[in-house]
Design an enzyme around this catalytic site. Sequence first.
Site, PDB file in Angstrom:
ATOM      1  N   ASN A 130     -16.967 -38.424  31.270  1.00  0.00           N
ATOM      2  CA  ASN A 130     -18.345 -38.739  30.892  1.00  0.00           C
ATOM      3  C   ASN A 130     -18.404 -39.479  29.556  1.00  0.00           C
ATOM      4  O   ASN A 130     -17.499 -39.354  28.734  1.00  0.00           O
ATOM      5  CB  ASN A 130     -19.167 -37.451  30.789  1.00  0.00           C
ATOM      6  CG  ASN A 130     -19.193 -36.700  32.108  1.00  0.00           C
ATOM      7  OD1 ASN A 130     -18.937 -37.281  33.162  1.00  0.00           O
ATOM      8  ND2 ASN A 130     -19.489 -35.415  32.055  1.00  0.00           N
ATOM      9  N   VAL A 131     -19.496 -40.193  29.362  1.00  0.00           N
ATOM     10  CA  VAL A 131     -19.669 -40.940  28.107  1.00  0.00           C
ATOM     11  C   VAL A 131     -20.870 -40.406  27.328  1.00  0.00           C
ATOM     12  O   VAL A 131     -21.286 -41.000  26.340  1.00  0.00           O
ATOM     13  CB  VAL A 131     -19.862 -42.457  28.379  1.00  0.00           C
ATOM     14  CG1 VAL A 131     -18.623 -43.049  29.035  1.00  0.00           C
ATOM     15  CG2 VAL A 131     -21.100 -42.731  29.225  1.00  0.00           C
ATOM     16  N   HIS A 187     -13.435 -42.705  29.280  1.00  0.00           N
ATOM     17  CA  HIS A 187     -14.263 -43.906  29.429  1.00  0.00           C
ATOM     18  C   HIS A 187     -15.046 -44.242  28.173  1.00  0.00           C
ATOM     19  O   HIS A 187     -16.029 -44.964  28.234  1.00  0.00           O
ATOM     20  CB  HIS A 187     -15.204 -43.730  30.630  1.00  0.00           C
ATOM     21  CG  HIS A 187     -14.466 -43.550  31.921  1.00  0.00           C
ATOM     22  ND1 HIS A 187     -14.836 -42.652  32.886  1.00  0.00           N
ATOM     23  CD2 HIS A 187     -13.336 -44.145  32.386  1.00  0.00           C
ATOM     24  CE1 HIS A 187     -13.974 -42.708  33.895  1.00  0.00           C
ATOM     25  NE2 HIS A 187     -13.055 -43.594  33.614  1.00  0.00           N
ATOM     26  N   CYS A 204     -20.292 -54.164  17.409  1.00  0.00           N
ATOM     27  CA  CYS A 204     -20.523 -55.612  17.381  1.00  0.00           C
ATOM     28  C   CYS A 204     -19.308 -56.321  17.960  1.00  0.00           C
ATOM     29  O   CYS A 204     -18.172 -56.037  17.591  1.00  0.00           O
ATOM     30  CB  CYS A 204     -20.780 -56.074  15.953  1.00  0.00           C
ATOM     31  SG  CYS A 204     -20.822 -57.874  15.825  1.00  0.00           S
ATOM     32  N   CYS A 252     -26.099 -57.287  15.996  1.00  0.00           N
ATOM     33  CA  CYS A 252     -25.605 -56.829  14.700  1.00  0.00           C
ATOM     34  C   CYS A 252     -26.301 -57.633  13.599  1.00  0.00           C
ATOM     35  O   CYS A 252     -26.835 -58.705  13.860  1.00  0.00           O
ATOM     36  CB  CYS A 252     -24.105 -57.081  14.669  1.00  0.00           C
ATOM     37  SG  CYS A 252     -23.277 -56.737  13.121  1.00  0.00           S
ATOM     38  N   GLY A 268     -17.137 -30.096  37.752  1.00  0.00           N
ATOM     39  CA  GLY A 268     -18.054 -31.200  38.040  1.00  0.00           C
ATOM     40  C   GLY A 268     -17.387 -32.533  38.297  1.00  0.00           C
ATOM     41  O   GLY A 268     -17.940 -33.578  37.976  1.00  0.00           O
ATOM     42  N   PRO A 286     -19.899 -28.119  43.366  1.00  0.00           N
ATOM     43  CA  PRO A 286     -20.862 -27.703  44.396  1.00  0.00           C
ATOM     44  C   PRO A 286     -20.282 -27.717  45.804  1.00  0.00           C
ATOM     45  O   PRO A 286     -20.724 -26.971  46.668  1.00  0.00           O
ATOM     46  CB  PRO A 286     -22.003 -28.710  44.272  1.00  0.00           C
ATOM     47  CG  PRO A 286     -21.617 -29.692  43.254  1.00  0.00           C
ATOM     48  CD  PRO A 286     -20.302 -29.332  42.651  1.00  0.00           C
TER      49      PRO A 286
HETATM   50 ZN   LIG Z   1     -21.362 -58.000  13.578  1.00  0.00          ZN
END
Ligand SMILES: [Zn+2]
Length: 248
Positions: A103-104, A120, A128, A149, A188, A215
């Site tokens: 997950n992120v 991930h 940037c 940025c 999960g 599940p």
């Molecule tokens: Zn920059």
Amino acid sequence: MFDLIEKAAADLASAKNVVALTGAGISVESGIPPFRGKGGIWEKIDPMEYAHIDSFLQDPEKVWRVLIKGMKDVIDQARPNAAHLGLARLEALGILKTVITQNVDGLHQDAGNTDVIEFHGNFAWQKCMDCSRRYATRSVDMSRLPPRCRCGGILRPECVFFGEPIPTHHLYRSQDAAEHCDVMLVIGTSAWVQPAASIPLISKQSGARVIEINPEPTPLTHHISDYLIKGPAGEVTHRIMEKLAKLR
Ligand SMILES: [Zn+2]
């Protein structure tokens, strides 16, 4: 199921080095829809069109508008659920050492886990593309897309897009953690996608017990997991932690 809850609590109580492998299913009760499967984001939008690095480089405005902005809205609102909090508690008790996650959303860190390997990347930060300056996602001004940025460069999330490699140091660290744990807790995730798929196998081959909370049965269930506790991640983890508290 009662028996398995007790069994898991006993296995965890006697363990010294637990590693958890988590995926989208652990964050569903926090209001974050999964990417894959029924009701998932990839049913609505094509990942190759919106989540591939080439699409982003070609048209960052489109990817920000369709995918990233929506993710930001959902993740900004999300809070850790009982499953994240249970894993943080296991770390505080000295039982759990590392969380490996696909997950992120950053919810493991929000819950209090300190060693989290994020295959991930993490959506909590934007970078940037020109000068690499980092910005907290929550603070990014979304009034013009793509956000930029102060140097004028385009911001991108510190997540791995399709077509980008998983950082090798994450891979090595997670393989090492998987090899040295005594219990591997899979929560999960069907662990269907590499490199996550190899992690429970490494633990199993190294002699660890593999406990699965999902599940539905997964490809791990009858081959690699010692047992599956069927149910939502938060609910099941909460019940295990209740039992564990009585054992200690
Ligand atoms: Zn920059």
